[in-house]
Design a protein around this motif. Structure first.
Motif, PDB file in Angstrom:
ATOM      1  N   UNK A 109      -7.021  -7.840   5.461  1.00 21.15           N
ATOM      2  CA  UNK A 109      -6.961  -8.082   4.058  1.00 21.15           C
ATOM      3  C   UNK A 109      -8.076  -7.070   3.140  1.00 21.15           C
ATOM      4  N   UNK A 110      -7.613  -6.602   2.090  1.00 19.07           N
ATOM      5  CA  UNK A 110      -8.414  -5.992   1.349  1.00 19.07           C
ATOM      6  C   UNK A 110      -8.326  -6.497  -0.118  1.00 19.07           C
ATOM      7  N   UNK A 111      -9.448  -6.052  -0.730  1.00 22.08           N
ATOM      8  CA  UNK A 111      -9.491  -6.608  -2.086  1.00 22.08           C
ATOM      9  C   UNK A 111      -8.604  -6.072  -3.199  1.00 22.08           C
ATOM     10  N   UNK A 112      -8.246  -4.662  -3.038  1.00 23.37           N
ATOM     11  CA  UNK A 112      -7.522  -3.934  -4.208  1.00 23.37           C
ATOM     12  C   UNK A 112      -6.811  -2.958  -3.107  1.00 23.37           C
ATOM     13  N   UNK A 113      -5.385  -3.177  -2.706  1.00 20.39           N
ATOM     14  CA  UNK A 113      -4.603  -2.231  -1.977  1.00 20.39           C
ATOM     15  C   UNK A 113      -4.426  -1.049  -2.418  1.00 20.39           C
ATOM     16  N   UNK A 114      -4.186  -0.715  -3.813  1.00 22.35           N
ATOM     17  CA  UNK A 114      -3.865   0.354  -4.396  1.00 22.35           C
ATOM     18  C   UNK A 114      -5.354   1.377  -4.259  1.00 22.35           C
ATOM     19  N   UNK A 115      -6.474   0.669  -4.554  1.00 19.64           N
ATOM     20  CA  UNK A 115      -7.696   1.406  -4.175  1.00 19.64           C
ATOM     21  C   UNK A 115      -7.838   1.971  -2.897  1.00 19.64           C
ATOM     22  N   UNK A 116      -7.590   1.213  -2.115  1.00 24.38           N
ATOM     23  CA  UNK A 116      -7.956   1.215  -0.541  1.00 24.38           C
ATOM     24  C   UNK A 116      -6.743   2.360  -0.239  1.00 24.38           C
ATOM     25  N   UNK A 117      -5.595   2.331  -0.742  1.00 15.26           N
ATOM     26  CA  UNK A 117      -4.550   3.178  -0.427  1.00 15.26           C
ATOM     27  C   UNK A 117      -4.980   4.655  -0.803  1.00 15.26           C
ATOM     28  N   UNK A 118      -5.664   4.634  -2.280  1.00 11.11           N
ATOM     29  CA  UNK A 118      -6.031   5.972  -2.480  1.00 11.11           C
ATOM     30  C   UNK A 118      -6.969   6.640  -1.772  1.00 11.11           C
ATOM     31  N   UNK A 154      -8.734  10.396   2.557  1.00 16.61           N
ATOM     32  CA  UNK A 154      -9.482  10.795   3.706  1.00 16.61           C
ATOM     33  C   UNK A 154      -8.342  11.515   4.850  1.00 16.61           C
ATOM     34  N   UNK A 155      -7.055  11.612   4.201  1.00 15.68           N
ATOM     35  CA  UNK A 155      -6.072  12.174   5.024  1.00 15.68           C
ATOM     36  C   UNK A 155      -5.426  11.215   5.993  1.00 15.68           C
ATOM     37  N   UNK A 156      -5.750   9.890   5.837  1.00 15.84           N
ATOM     38  CA  UNK A 156      -5.061   9.035   6.662  1.00 15.84           C
ATOM     39  C   UNK A 156      -3.536   9.122   6.472  1.00 15.84           C
ATOM     40  N   UNK A 157      -2.770   8.924   7.439  1.00 13.33           N
ATOM     41  CA  UNK A 157      -1.235   8.930   7.419  1.00 13.33           C
ATOM     42  C   UNK A 157      -0.677   7.679   7.140  1.00 13.33           C
ATOM     43  N   UNK A 158      -0.271   7.241   5.910  1.00 13.80           N
ATOM     44  CA  UNK A 158       0.369   5.845   5.920  1.00 13.80           C
ATOM     45  C   UNK A 158       1.746   6.016   5.975  1.00 13.80           C
TER      46      UNK A 158
END
Length: 78
Positions: free
Chosen positions: A31-40, A45-49
């Motif tokens: 769980x994350x607090x703000x998924x849009x910020x975490x996605x960005x 950082x180059x993580x492949x979503x």
């Protein structure tokens, strides 16, 4: 032998892991607090979503590739 090594050594581990990835099923979820910020942040950082933030009613999820053959889900509960 570590628990992770033992799990990889079991004959059922590889097909099970491959089947999860093939079906797009995350291995675990955080769980994350703000998924849009975490996605960005992760994208920068180059993580492949493999799944962008997607609203599923009361929860929004995104899925990333951990580079070790697992799919990891992040989620924000509404």
């Amino acid at each position: 032998m570590s628990p992770a090594d033992a799990a990889r050594a079991h004959p059922a581990a590889r097909p099970w892991k491959a089947a999860l990835v093939a079906d797009g099923i995350p291995y675990t979820s955080f769980e994350v607090g703000n998924i849009e910020e975490e996605h960005a942040r992760l994208s920068a950082l180059g993580v492949r979503l493999t799944q962008p933030p997607t609203c599923l009613g009361g929860v929004t999820t995104a899925v990333l590739d951990d580079t070790c053959g697992n799919l990891i889900q992040i989620m924000q509960i509404a």
